[in-house]
Design a protein around this motif. Structure first.
Motif, PDB file in Angstrom:
ATOM      1  N   GLY A  79       2.184  25.743  10.480  1.00 31.57           N
ATOM      2  CA  GLY A  79       3.186  26.781  10.250  1.00 31.57           C
ATOM      3  C   GLY A  79       3.145  27.406   8.862  1.00 31.57           C
ATOM      4  O   GLY A  79       3.926  28.311   8.569  1.00 31.57           O
ATOM      5  N   LEU A  80       2.251  26.959   8.005  1.00 30.05           N
ATOM      6  CA  LEU A  80       2.258  27.432   6.613  1.00 30.05           C
ATOM      7  C   LEU A  80       1.493  28.744   6.438  1.00 30.05           C
ATOM      8  O   LEU A  80       0.529  29.017   7.147  1.00 30.05           O
ATOM      9  CB  LEU A  80       1.621  26.381   5.688  1.00 30.05           C
ATOM     10  N   THR A  81       1.940  29.541   5.460  1.00 29.11           N
ATOM     11  CA  THR A  81       1.240  30.780   5.121  1.00 29.11           C
ATOM     12  C   THR A  81      -0.071  30.443   4.405  1.00 29.11           C
ATOM     13  O   THR A  81      -0.212  29.355   3.841  1.00 29.11           O
ATOM     14  CB  THR A  81       2.083  31.632   4.148  1.00 29.11           C
ATOM     15  N   PRO A  82      -1.012  31.397   4.370  1.00 27.00           N
ATOM     16  CA  PRO A  82      -2.235  31.171   3.585  1.00 27.00           C
ATOM     17  C   PRO A  82      -1.918  30.816   2.124  1.00 27.00           C
ATOM     18  O   PRO A  82      -2.544  29.906   1.562  1.00 27.00           O
ATOM     19  CB  PRO A  82      -2.958  32.513   3.681  1.00 27.00           C
ATOM     20  N   GLN A  83      -0.943  31.506   1.544  1.00 25.02           N
ATOM     21  CA  GLN A  83      -0.566  31.242   0.148  1.00 25.02           C
ATOM     22  C   GLN A  83      -0.162  29.779  -0.045  1.00 25.02           C
ATOM     23  O   GLN A  83      -0.583  29.120  -1.001  1.00 25.02           O
ATOM     24  CB  GLN A  83       0.612  32.158  -0.226  1.00 25.02           C
ATOM     25  N   ALA A  84       0.641  29.271   0.890  1.00 24.92           N
ATOM     26  CA  ALA A  84       1.088  27.875   0.801  1.00 24.92           C
ATOM     27  C   ALA A  84      -0.100  26.925   0.963  1.00 24.92           C
ATOM     28  O   ALA A  84      -0.149  25.860   0.347  1.00 24.92           O
ATOM     29  CB  ALA A  84       2.147  27.592   1.868  1.00 24.92           C
ATOM     30  N   ARG A  85      -1.055  27.312   1.782  1.00 23.95           N
ATOM     31  CA  ARG A  85      -2.250  26.465   1.986  1.00 23.95           C
ATOM     32  C   ARG A  85      -3.086  26.395   0.717  1.00 23.95           C
ATOM     33  O   ARG A  85      -3.654  25.353   0.406  1.00 23.95           O
ATOM     34  CB  ARG A  85      -3.074  26.982   3.174  1.00 23.95           C
ATOM     35  N   VAL A  86      -3.161  27.513  -0.003  1.00 27.61           N
ATOM     36  CA  VAL A  86      -3.877  27.500  -1.292  1.00 27.61           C
ATOM     37  C   VAL A  86      -3.203  26.499  -2.233  1.00 27.61           C
ATOM     38  O   VAL A  86      -3.865  25.703  -2.898  1.00 27.61           O
ATOM     39  CB  VAL A  86      -3.909  28.917  -1.926  1.00 27.61           C
ATOM     40  N   GLY A  87      -1.873  26.506  -2.226  1.00 21.16           N
ATOM     41  CA  GLY A  87      -1.121  25.566  -3.057  1.00 21.16           C
ATOM     42  C   GLY A  87      -1.384  24.112  -2.695  1.00 21.16           C
ATOM     43  O   GLY A  87      -1.238  23.219  -3.526  1.00 21.16           O
ATOM     44  N   MET A  88      -1.796  23.888  -1.436  1.00 20.02           N
ATOM     45  CA  MET A  88      -2.065  22.520  -0.983  1.00 20.02           C
ATOM     46  C   MET A  88      -3.538  22.120  -1.139  1.00 20.02           C
ATOM     47  O   MET A  88      -3.928  21.026  -0.765  1.00 20.02           O
ATOM     48  CB  MET A  88      -1.649  22.359   0.476  1.00 20.02           C
ATOM     49  N   GLY A  89      -4.355  23.053  -1.636  1.00 20.48           N
ATOM     50  CA  GLY A  89      -5.742  22.670  -1.911  1.00 20.48           C
ATOM     51  C   GLY A  89      -6.810  23.351  -1.071  1.00 20.48           C
ATOM     52  O   GLY A  89      -7.935  22.868  -0.989  1.00 20.48           O
ATOM     53  N   MET A  90      -6.459  24.493  -0.450  1.00 19.03           N
ATOM     54  CA  MET A  90      -7.481  25.227   0.290  1.00 19.03           C
ATOM     55  C   MET A  90      -7.907  26.453  -0.496  1.00 19.03           C
ATOM     56  O   MET A  90      -7.071  27.203  -0.999  1.00 19.03           O
ATOM     57  CB  MET A  90      -6.943  25.657   1.669  1.00 19.03           C
ATOM     58  N   GLY A  91      -9.211  26.644  -0.627  1.00 17.20           N
ATOM     59  CA  GLY A  91      -9.738  27.860  -1.250  1.00 17.20           C
ATOM     60  C   GLY A  91     -10.448  28.660  -0.183  1.00 17.20           C
ATOM     61  O   GLY A  91     -11.161  28.095   0.642  1.00 17.20           O
ATOM     62  N   LYS A 162      -8.928  24.633  -8.126  1.00 17.74           N
ATOM     63  CA  LYS A 162      -9.252  23.207  -7.928  1.00 17.74           C
ATOM     64  C   LYS A 162      -9.006  22.792  -6.473  1.00 17.74           C
ATOM     65  O   LYS A 162      -8.241  21.870  -6.200  1.00 17.74           O
ATOM     66  CB  LYS A 162      -8.461  22.317  -8.888  1.00 17.74           C
ATOM     67  N   PRO A 163      -9.661  23.473  -5.520  1.00 19.27           N
ATOM     68  CA  PRO A 163      -9.400  23.155  -4.106  1.00 19.27           C
ATOM     69  C   PRO A 163     -10.041  21.838  -3.692  1.00 19.27           C
ATOM     70  O   PRO A 163     -11.024  21.396  -4.289  1.00 19.27           O
ATOM     71  CB  PRO A 163     -10.075  24.328  -3.367  1.00 19.27           C
ATOM     72  N   SER A 164      -9.471  21.227  -2.639  1.00 18.38           N
ATOM     73  CA  SER A 164     -10.145  20.072  -2.040  1.00 18.38           C
ATOM     74  C   SER A 164     -11.057  20.545  -0.916  1.00 18.38           C
ATOM     75  O   SER A 164     -12.012  19.871  -0.547  1.00 18.38           O
ATOM     76  CB  SER A 164      -9.119  19.062  -1.507  1.00 18.38           C
ATOM     77  N   VAL A 165     -10.753  21.732  -0.373  1.00 18.97           N
ATOM     78  CA  VAL A 165     -11.583  22.339   0.675  1.00 18.97           C
ATOM     79  C   VAL A 165     -11.882  23.774   0.284  1.00 18.97           C
ATOM     80  O   VAL A 165     -10.966  24.532  -0.062  1.00 18.97           O
ATOM     81  CB  VAL A 165     -10.850  22.349   2.041  1.00 18.97           C
ATOM     82  N   LEU A 166     -13.149  24.146   0.324  1.00 23.30           N
ATOM     83  CA  LEU A 166     -13.555  25.521   0.007  1.00 23.30           C
ATOM     84  C   LEU A 166     -14.115  26.154   1.272  1.00 23.30           C
ATOM     85  O   LEU A 166     -15.050  25.629   1.878  1.00 23.30           O
ATOM     86  CB  LEU A 166     -14.622  25.502  -1.099  1.00 23.30           C
ATOM     87  N   MET A 167     -13.537  27.286   1.670  1.00 22.78           N
ATOM     88  CA  MET A 167     -13.944  27.967   2.895  1.00 22.78           C
ATOM     89  C   MET A 167     -14.640  29.278   2.544  1.00 22.78           C
ATOM     90  O   MET A 167     -14.103  30.087   1.784  1.00 22.78           O
ATOM     91  CB  MET A 167     -12.710  28.225   3.761  1.00 22.78           C
ATOM     92  N   LEU A 168     -15.834  29.465   3.080  1.00 18.36           N
ATOM     93  CA  LEU A 168     -16.661  30.619   2.738  1.00 18.36           C
ATOM     94  C   LEU A 168     -17.003  31.397   4.006  1.00 18.36           C
ATOM     95  O   LEU A 168     -17.600  30.849   4.927  1.00 18.36           O
ATOM     96  CB  LEU A 168     -17.956  30.154   2.065  1.00 18.36           C
ATOM     97  N   ASP A 169     -16.623  32.679   4.036  1.00 19.25           N
ATOM     98  CA  ASP A 169     -16.912  33.511   5.205  1.00 19.25           C
ATOM     99  C   ASP A 169     -18.172  34.332   4.934  1.00 19.25           C
ATOM    100  O   ASP A 169     -18.144  35.285   4.168  1.00 19.25           O
ATOM    101  CB  ASP A 169     -15.720  34.429   5.500  1.00 19.25           C
ATOM    102  N   GLU A 170     -19.276  33.928   5.514  1.00 15.01           N
ATOM    103  CA  GLU A 170     -20.569  34.606   5.356  1.00 15.01           C
ATOM    104  C   GLU A 170     -20.940  34.813   3.886  1.00 15.01           C
ATOM    105  O   GLU A 170     -21.106  35.948   3.433  1.00 15.01           O
ATOM    106  CB  GLU A 170     -20.534  35.961   6.083  1.00 15.01           C
ATOM    107  N   PRO A 171     -21.069  33.727   3.129  1.00 18.02           N
ATOM    108  CA  PRO A 171     -21.330  33.870   1.692  1.00 18.02           C
ATOM    109  C   PRO A 171     -22.648  34.554   1.361  1.00 18.02           C
ATOM    110  O   PRO A 171     -22.786  35.139   0.294  1.00 18.02           O
ATOM    111  CB  PRO A 171     -21.336  32.425   1.175  1.00 18.02           C
TER     112      PRO A 171
END
Length: 244
Positions: A79-91, A162-171
Motif C-alpha cells: 500500500g505504500l507510495t514510491p516515495q515511502a518505498r525510497v524511504g524504506m531502502g528502495m532505489g 543508500k538503498p538496500s535494493v537498487l532497481m534499474l529499468d533498461e540501464p
C-alpha cells in the motif's frame, strides 16, 4: 525449469508475489512473481510487450495491484507510495528522464540524497570511486555528458539514498557494447557491497550472464525462472528468447 507459479525464497530481500494488475484498463501482469536476495542480481527478460518494466514498476508502487503483494525485508509494503518505498531502502532508476540535465553532476548526486539528514560526503566519495569519470566531470552539466555517463549519474543518484535494493529499468538502452560491459561491471561491483539489484534488460544474453536469478516473462506472466546460467544453457529459452 518451471512454467508454473514461482515460489520465491522466503529470505528474499524484495518480493513482488502473485502480482496481477495494470494501469487502470486491462491487466498487464498475471500472477507474476519477482524476487531478489541480498547482494544478488535478478534480471527480468522477455520479448517486447512482455510486461517487464510494468513488473518492476509494480514492485516500486507505480501501479495498483488487483492481486498479490510486495514485501521488503519481510514487511508488506503493497500500500505504500514510491516515495515511502525510497524511504524504506528502495532505489529506482527509470529508463528515461532519470537525471536533471541542467544541473551539474554533483548537484544531481546531492538531489539523490534528498531524504537524508546525515552527512552525505562518504556516500558521494563511494559513488565517485565507483564511477571515476563523474568525479572528473562533477562541475559539468549532466545533460552535456555522453549517454553512458548520464546513466552513471542516474545510478549514482539512486545510490545516494543508500538503498538496500537498487532497481534499474533498461540501464544499457541505447549505449554501445563497450559501455554496456562497463555498466554491467559496475552493477556487479554494487551487488558485491551487499546491495540487491533488480533490473529489466533488453540485452538478455549479457544480462543473464551476470545474473544470479533470471525471470523470463511472456505476456505479463512467469514463463521461466532459474539461475542466469541455467537459463542461458536451456535450449528452449535460447531458441525462443536469446536468438538461438
Amino acid at each position: 525449469m518451471s512454467e508454473h507459479p514461482v515460489t520465491p525464497n522466503p529470505d528474499a530481500v524484495l518480493i513482488g508475489e502473485g502480482m496481477t494488475g495494470g494501469y487502470g484498463g486491462a491487466d498487464i501482469l498475471h500472477n507474476c512473481t519477482i524476487a531478489v536476495n541480498k547482494g544478488e542480481i535478478a534480471v527480468i527478460v522477455g520479448p517486447n510487450g512482455a510486461g517487464k518494466s510494468t513488473a518492476m514498476k509494480a514492485v516500486f508502487g507505480m501501479l495498483n495491484l488487483r492481486e498479490g503483494q510486495v514485501r521488503l525485508d519481510g514487511k508488506d509494503i503493497t500500500g505504500l507510495t514510491p516515495q515511502a518505498r525510497v524511504g524504506m531502502g528502495m532505489g529506482f532508476v527509470p529508463q528515461t528522464r532519470n537525471i536533471f540535465p541542467s544541473m551539474s553532476v554533483e548537484e544531481n548526486l546531492e538531489m539523490g540524497a534528498f531524504i537524508r539528514h546525515d552527512d552525505i560526503r562518504t556516500t558521494m566519495e563511494q559513488v565517485y570511486h565507483l564511477f571515476p569519470i563523474l568525479k572528473d566531470k562533477r562541475r559539468q552539466a549532466a545533460g552535456e555528458l555522453s549517454g553512458g555517463q548520464r546513466q552513471q549519474v542516474a545510478v549514482g543518484r539512486a545510490l545516494m539514498t543508500k538503498p538496500s535494493v537498487l532497481m534499474l529499468d533498461e540501464p544499457t538502452a541505447g549505449v554501445s557494447p563497450i559501455v554496456m560491459d562497463e555498466l554491467f561491471d559496475r552493477i556487479i561491483e554494487i551487488a558485491r557491497t551487499g546491495i540487491s539489484i533488480l533490473m529489466v534488460e533488453q540485452n538478455a544474453r549479457q544480462a543473464l550472464a551476470i545474473a544470479h536469478k533470471g525471470y523470463v516473462l511472456v505476456q505479463g506472466a512467469n514463463r521461466y525462472t532459474d539461475t542466469g546460467q541455467a537459463l542461458l544453457a536451456d535450449p528452449e529459452v535460447r531458441r525462443s528468447f536469446l536468438g538461438g
